[in-house]
Design a protein around this motif. Structure first.
Motif, PDB file in Angstrom:
ATOM      1  N   ALA A  67      55.026  67.258   3.502  1.00 29.58           N
ATOM      2  CA  ALA A  67      53.917  67.749   4.377  1.00 29.58           C
ATOM      3  C   ALA A  67      54.169  69.113   5.051  1.00 29.58           C
ATOM      4  N   GLU A  68      55.507  68.867   5.122  1.00 30.85           N
ATOM      5  CA  GLU A  68      55.955  70.083   5.821  1.00 30.85           C
ATOM      6  C   GLU A  68      56.310  71.486   5.196  1.00 30.85           C
ATOM      7  N   LYS A  69      56.437  71.371   3.638  1.00 34.64           N
ATOM      8  CA  LYS A  69      55.807  72.639   2.254  1.00 34.64           C
ATOM      9  C   LYS A  69      54.191  72.517   2.912  1.00 34.64           C
ATOM     10  N   SER A  70      53.532  72.182   2.287  1.00 35.18           N
ATOM     11  CA  SER A  70      52.081  72.302   2.399  1.00 35.18           C
ATOM     12  C   SER A  70      51.661  72.710   4.193  1.00 35.18           C
ATOM     13  N   LEU A  71      52.446  72.496   5.120  1.00 36.34           N
ATOM     14  CA  LEU A  71      52.072  73.272   6.801  1.00 36.34           C
ATOM     15  C   LEU A  71      52.186  73.966   6.424  1.00 36.34           C
ATOM     16  N   ASN A  72      53.646  75.226   6.316  1.00 34.07           N
ATOM     17  CA  ASN A  72      54.063  75.836   6.114  1.00 34.07           C
ATOM     18  C   ASN A  72      53.811  77.242   5.165  1.00 34.07           C
ATOM     19  N   GLU A  73      53.298  76.547   3.931  1.00 33.62           N
ATOM     20  CA  GLU A  73      52.546  77.024   3.248  1.00 33.62           C
ATOM     21  C   GLU A  73      50.653  77.697   3.516  1.00 33.62           C
ATOM     22  N   LEU A  74      50.438  77.103   4.711  1.00 33.58           N
ATOM     23  CA  LEU A  74      48.613  76.847   5.235  1.00 33.58           C
ATOM     24  C   LEU A  74      48.761  78.099   5.979  1.00 33.58           C
ATOM     25  N   GLN A  75      50.375  77.941   7.008  1.00 31.40           N
ATOM     26  CA  GLN A  75      50.703  78.964   8.175  1.00 31.40           C
ATOM     27  C   GLN A  75      50.865  79.820   7.420  1.00 31.40           C
ATOM     28  N   GLU A  76      51.032  80.185   7.009  1.00 32.37           N
ATOM     29  CA  GLU A  76      51.642  81.422   5.627  1.00 32.37           C
ATOM     30  C   GLU A  76      50.392  82.202   6.184  1.00 32.37           C
ATOM     31  N   ASN A  77      49.500  81.854   5.299  1.00 35.20           N
ATOM     32  CA  ASN A  77      48.391  82.596   4.265  1.00 35.20           C
ATOM     33  C   ASN A  77      46.864  82.094   6.157  1.00 35.20           C
ATOM     34  N   LEU A  78      47.820  81.477   7.140  1.00 36.07           N
ATOM     35  CA  LEU A  78      46.438  81.238   8.378  1.00 36.07           C
ATOM     36  C   LEU A  78      45.326  82.614   8.688  1.00 36.07           C
ATOM     37  N   ILE A  79      46.370  83.522   8.660  1.00 32.99           N
ATOM     38  CA  ILE A  79      45.574  84.813   8.735  1.00 32.99           C
ATOM     39  C   ILE A  79      44.038  84.948   8.023  1.00 32.99           C
ATOM     40  N   TYR A  80      44.189  84.664   6.760  1.00 26.86           N
ATOM     41  CA  TYR A  80      42.630  84.806   6.357  1.00 26.86           C
ATOM     42  C   TYR A  80      42.043  83.899   5.930  1.00 26.86           C
ATOM     43  N   MET A  81      42.498  82.260   7.072  1.00 27.02           N
ATOM     44  CA  MET A  81      41.219  81.445   6.757  1.00 27.02           C
ATOM     45  C   MET A  81      40.894  81.354   8.401  1.00 27.02           C
ATOM     46  N   ASP A  82      39.521  80.819   8.185  1.00 28.36           N
ATOM     47  CA  ASP A  82      38.425  81.165   9.153  1.00 28.36           C
ATOM     48  C   ASP A  82      38.280  79.898   9.220  1.00 28.36           C
ATOM     49  N   LEU A  83      39.025  78.830  10.206  1.00 30.96           N
ATOM     50  CA  LEU A  83      38.640  77.344  10.660  1.00 30.96           C
ATOM     51  C   LEU A  83      37.674  77.485  11.546  1.00 30.96           C
ATOM     52  N   ASN A  84      36.770  76.689  11.528  1.00 33.88           N
ATOM     53  CA  ASN A  84      36.318  76.580  12.367  1.00 33.88           C
ATOM     54  C   ASN A  84      36.736  75.573  13.438  1.00 33.88           C
ATOM     55  N   ARG A  85      36.215  74.625  14.410  1.00 35.00           N
ATOM     56  CA  ARG A  85      37.141  74.198  15.624  1.00 35.00           C
ATOM     57  C   ARG A  85      37.653  73.017  15.278  1.00 35.00           C
ATOM     58  N   GLU A  86      36.384  71.884  14.474  1.00 31.26           N
ATOM     59  CA  GLU A  86      37.022  71.388  13.835  1.00 31.26           C
ATOM     60  C   GLU A  86      38.116  70.716  12.844  1.00 31.26           C
ATOM     61  N   ASP A  87      38.046  71.987  11.966  1.00 35.17           N
ATOM     62  CA  ASP A  87      39.247  71.832  11.263  1.00 35.17           C
ATOM     63  C   ASP A  87      40.774  72.395  12.411  1.00 35.17           C
ATOM     64  N   THR A  88      40.102  73.015  13.504  1.00 31.05           N
ATOM     65  CA  THR A  88      41.195  74.111  13.909  1.00 31.05           C
ATOM     66  C   THR A  88      41.625  73.115  15.109  1.00 31.05           C
ATOM     67  N   ASP A  89      41.297  71.686  15.455  1.00 33.78           N
ATOM     68  CA  ASP A  89      41.567  70.887  16.402  1.00 33.78           C
ATOM     69  C   ASP A  89      42.621  69.756  15.283  1.00 33.78           C
ATOM     70  N   GLU A  90      42.514  69.667  13.851  1.00 35.28           N
ATOM     71  CA  GLU A  90      42.413  68.551  13.421  1.00 35.28           C
ATOM     72  C   GLU A  90      43.840  69.167  12.593  1.00 35.28           C
ATOM     73  N   LEU A  91      43.892  70.394  12.550  1.00 40.20           N
ATOM     74  CA  LEU A  91      45.241  71.107  12.332  1.00 40.20           C
ATOM     75  C   LEU A  91      46.463  70.333  13.461  1.00 40.20           C
ATOM     76  N   LYS A  92      46.334  71.002  14.322  1.00 36.23           N
ATOM     77  CA  LYS A  92      47.064  70.427  15.144  1.00 36.23           C
ATOM     78  C   LYS A  92      47.364  69.001  15.546  1.00 36.23           C
ATOM     79  N   VAL A  93      46.306  68.185  15.068  1.00 34.66           N
ATOM     80  CA  VAL A  93      47.069  66.749  15.379  1.00 34.66           C
ATOM     81  C   VAL A  93      47.910  66.829  14.097  1.00 34.66           C
ATOM     82  N   LEU A  94      47.399  67.134  12.328  1.00 29.73           N
ATOM     83  CA  LEU A  94      48.315  66.754  11.787  1.00 29.73           C
ATOM     84  C   LEU A  94      49.986  67.491  11.655  1.00 29.73           C
ATOM     85  N   GLU A  95      49.481  68.629  12.373  1.00 28.41           N
ATOM     86  CA  GLU A  95      51.098  68.920  12.706  1.00 28.41           C
ATOM     87  C   GLU A  95      51.923  68.594  13.874  1.00 28.41           C
ATOM     88  N   SER A  96      51.002  67.610  14.870  1.00 23.32           N
ATOM     89  CA  SER A  96      51.849  67.109  15.687  1.00 23.32           C
ATOM     90  C   SER A  96      52.496  65.834  14.652  1.00 23.32           C
TER      91      SER A  96
END
Length: 395
Positions: free
Chosen positions: A360-389
């Motif tokens: 899970a940490e590896k997946s999170l790190n990989e996503l964060q490295e490319n987050l600048i290219y991802m136009d996440l909507n509000r729902e996905d942004t909120d879920e990402l914060k929950v998953l990160e926690s």
């Protein structure tokens, strides 16, 4: 105008050709909540020893009830004699109470006469003028003779140490062998009155040894706890004790299962997949592998669960293969940043659900490295914060 209209149509058609449409579904699966003290499957046997002040049977309650009734019969004459004495005292006091009431009335009347006419009229209208209030004369009521009634066994704690031991269970463990040896000592309940309310405590000690080594120990119900808004002499103490003991047993089971129990639980996991076919067949296959095998997880059947996890891993491997096709900078690519975000969210949902902290940490790190290219909507942004926690809190 025709060229402009054609250009608009072409642009819209091009957008449709590369825009992805996602489906989301909630998948039910069963998982085991891991205890603080984990054991191998072959070690999950337990034995319980309980010591307590309880050794009550229905027969003993009925026998004691008959003894109490016989004592009431024997004491009836004394009860009647005492009631007659109390009546004579009340009768004697009555004459004095009447005299006191008359004296009070005469005093108030004298003071009332000293007031002006207007003041007397005002007090009379308000009902505050002097009134003679004499107490009611006592009436003697002879106590009824005792009548025997069968005790309500539902109000009594009819248990002994062996029965209490059978009420203690550890999820995932089999009773019999003492690999996990549990000792429970329950003391006698104590009632206490405070400001017209009843409190109770029943100190309970729990000690659990695994292969002879103490792994858990605690003390429960040492402090007084509120049980009734009435004083203790106005409550049904046997019933109150029965209810309190039930709470004690619930707390014992809760503690032991937090420490050692393997309790299965039904949960739900959200998975997303792309509607478009052909270009995304690998993602569809991955979704099928993961969703069908999640449903197969069975905490009570290790072989089936092992096979299911193998199937889930096939789906994960396919998703990781899809990630190698992603072009983060090209929004029109079949595998663009939007698809990558969906894949990473699926992976992290799954890895958190299966308690795979490292993955899970590896997946999170990989996503964060490319987050600048991802136009996440509000729902996905909120879920990402929950998953990160959740990932950071995993053990």
């Amino acid at each position: 105008m025709k060229k402009l209209y054609t250009l608009v149509l072409f642009t819209a058609f091009s957008a449709i050709t590369w825009a992805q449409s996602f489906n989301e579904e909630w998948i039910e699966y069963r998982i085991v909540n891991l205890p603080k003290n984990q054991t191998e499957d072959t070690q999950r046997f337990f034995k319980v020893t309980v010591t307590s002040p309880y050794n009550v049977t229905a027969e003993s309650i009925i026998a004691q009830s008959k003894v109490d009734f016989e004592n009431e019969v024997k004491n009836y004459a004394t009860v009647v004699a005492n009631s007659e004495k109390e009546y004579q005292v009340k009768l004697k006091n009555y004459d004095q109470e009447v005299a006191d009431a008359k004296a009070k009335f005469e005093l108030e009347s004298a003071e009332f006469k000293k007031l002006t006419l207007l003041e007397r009229m005002s007090m009379t209208e308000q009902g505050k003028g002097p009134r003679l209030v004499t107490p009611n004369k006592p009436v003697y009521i002879k106590p009824y003779p005792p009548v025997y009634q069968e005790p309500n066994l539902n109000n009594y704690v009819i248990v002994n140490n062996d029965v209490l031991a059978t009420q203690i269970n550890v999820d995932g463990f089999t009773r019999g062998q003492n690999v996990l040896d549990i000792d429970v000592a329950i003391q006698k309940i104590a009632f206490q009155d405070n400001a017209g309310q009843t409190y109770a405590k029943q100190p309970t000690k729990i000690s659990a040894k695994l292969n002879g080594v103490e792994k858990a120990s605690t003390l429960l119900f040492q402090e007084f706890k509120f049980i009734s808004s009435s004083p203790s002499n106005n409550i049904n103490k046997p019933l109150a004790e029965k209810n309190f003991l039930a709470e004690v047993m619930t707390s014992i089971n809760r503690y032991l299962n937090e420490q050692f129990g393997y309790k299965s639980e039904v949960r739900k996991l959200k998975l997303a997949t792309i509607k478009n076919k052909g270009k995304y067949d690998d993602m569809e296959k991955a979704y099928i592998y993961i969703s069908t095998n999640l449903r197969k997880l069975d905490p009570q059947n290790p072989e089936i669960s092992t096979a299911a996890r193998t199937g889930i891993q096939k789906g994960v491997d396919l998703l990781k293969t899809c990630l190698t096709k992603v072009d983060y900078k090209d929004k029109k690519a079949d595998y663009n940043a939007k698809v990558a975000a969906s894949i990473y969210l699926n992976l992290m949902r799954l890895q958190v659900a299966l308690n795979q902290k490292g993955d899970a940490e590896k997946s999170l790190n990989e996503l964060q490295e490319n987050l600048i290219y991802m136009d996440l909507n509000r729902e996905d942004t909120d879920e990402l914060k929950v998953l990160e926690s959740q990932i950071y809190k995993m053990k």
